[in-house]
Design a protein around this motif. Structure first.
Motif, short mmCIF file in Angstrom:
data_model
loop_
_atom_site.label_atom_id
_atom_site.label_comp_id
_atom_site.label_asym_id
_atom_site.label_seq_id
_atom_site.Cartn_x
_atom_site.Cartn_y
_atom_site.Cartn_z
N TYR A 188 0.66 -1.18 0.04
CA TYR A 188 0.17 0.02 0.16
C TYR A 188 0.84 1.27 -0.07
O TYR A 188 0.34 2.17 -0.50
CB TYR A 188 -0.84 0.20 1.25
CG TYR A 188 -1.90 -1.15 1.26
CD1 TYR A 188 -2.90 -1.21 0.36
CD2 TYR A 188 -1.89 -1.78 2.60
CE1 TYR A 188 -3.82 -2.11 0.75
CE2 TYR A 188 -2.88 -2.62 2.72
CZ TYR A 188 -4.05 -2.97 1.55
OH TYR A 188 -4.92 -4.00 2.03
N LYS A 208 1.27 4.05 -2.81
CA LYS A 208 0.08 4.18 -3.96
C LYS A 208 -0.46 5.32 -4.04
O LYS A 208 -0.59 5.96 -2.80
CB LYS A 208 -0.74 2.72 -3.62
CG LYS A 208 -0.04 1.60 -3.75
CD LYS A 208 0.35 1.38 -5.31
CE LYS A 208 0.58 -0.25 -5.11
NZ LYS A 208 0.89 -0.73 -6.62
N CYS A 226 -2.65 7.03 -1.04
CA CYS A 226 -3.71 6.30 -0.49
C CYS A 226 -3.50 5.90 1.06
O CYS A 226 -4.29 5.40 1.91
CB CYS A 226 -3.39 4.53 -1.06
SG CYS A 226 -3.99 4.59 -2.91
N GLN A 254 -7.75 0.40 -8.89
CA GLN A 254 -6.40 -0.09 -9.49
C GLN A 254 -6.38 -1.63 -9.08
O GLN A 254 -7.09 -2.23 -8.38
CB GLN A 254 -5.28 0.45 -8.19
CG GLN A 254 -5.27 1.83 -8.46
CD GLN A 254 -4.34 2.53 -7.45
OE1 GLN A 254 -3.39 2.42 -7.66
NE2 GLN A 254 -4.97 3.32 -6.48
N ALA A 269 -4.90 -5.10 -7.50
CA ALA A 269 -4.64 -5.63 -6.26
C ALA A 269 -3.85 -6.78 -6.55
O ALA A 269 -3.67 -7.50 -7.46
CB ALA A 269 -5.65 -6.26 -5.50
N CYS A 313 -8.67 5.13 -1.91
CA CYS A 313 -8.07 4.35 -2.98
C CYS A 313 -8.93 2.74 -2.87
O CYS A 313 -9.31 2.49 -1.74
CB CYS A 313 -6.76 3.79 -2.85
SG CYS A 313 -5.60 5.38 -3.15
N PHE A 344 -8.67 -1.10 -4.62
CA PHE A 344 -8.09 -2.11 -5.27
C PHE A 344 -8.85 -3.45 -5.62
O PHE A 344 -9.56 -3.90 -4.70
CB PHE A 344 -6.90 -2.65 -4.62
CG PHE A 344 -5.79 -1.49 -4.27
CD1 PHE A 344 -4.84 -1.08 -5.07
CD2 PHE A 344 -6.04 -0.52 -3.18
CE1 PHE A 344 -3.82 0.24 -5.03
CE2 PHE A 344 -5.09 0.38 -2.79
CZ PHE A 344 -4.37 0.52 -3.83
#
Length: 134
Positions: free
Chosen positions: A25, A28, A37, A84, A86, A120, A122
């Motif tokens: 994380y 990011k 994030c 985004q 993961a 954020c 993912f």
């Protein structure tokens, strides 16, 4: 003395693994707004049962604590362009508890309230949003 060494070694092993689990994380940012994030304290995996995928993005419904002084949003909508990839097969979200202000008496007194806001999101690489976008 030897009886204490084993639990201490085990504790360090667990703590080291926990720290490494969230390292990805760090650094990011949101692909559209470029906000951080925020790393370990604000990001966490979420259960796929609280995520609903639609054509335009995702709806996420997270339970909120009852002690909050303001009703929380029932669901967050996350646009497809802000999703985004993961690194695992799980959904992850980064969120912050933010303070907002509203007027009680116009131009005289303000009242503070707090709400969670996502920063954020993912999704697993196999989902349609990741396959099309990347």
């Amino acid at each position: 003395m030897r009886q204490f060494q084993r639990p201490i070694a085990l504790m360090w092993l667990v703590l080291a693994n926990d720290a490494n689990a969230h390292d990805w994380y760090t650094g990011k940012t949101d692909p559209v707004l470029q906000y951080d994030c925020c790393g370990n304290k604000d990001c966490h995996p979420i259960d796929s049962d609280v995520v609903r995928e639609t054509k335009g993005g995702y709806y996420v419904r997270l339970p909120r604590p009852a002690y909050m002084n303001e009703p929380q949003e029932a669901e967050w909508f996350i646009p497809r362009e802000r999703v985004q990839a993961a690194p695992d097969d799980r959904y992850h979200i980064c969120e912050r508890l933010m303070t907002f202000y509203r007027t009680i008496t116009p131009h005289m007194k303000f009242e503070a309230y707090q709400r969670f806001r996502w920063t954020c999101f993912f999704a697993p690489r196999g989902t349609s949003s990741i396959a099309q976008a990347r």
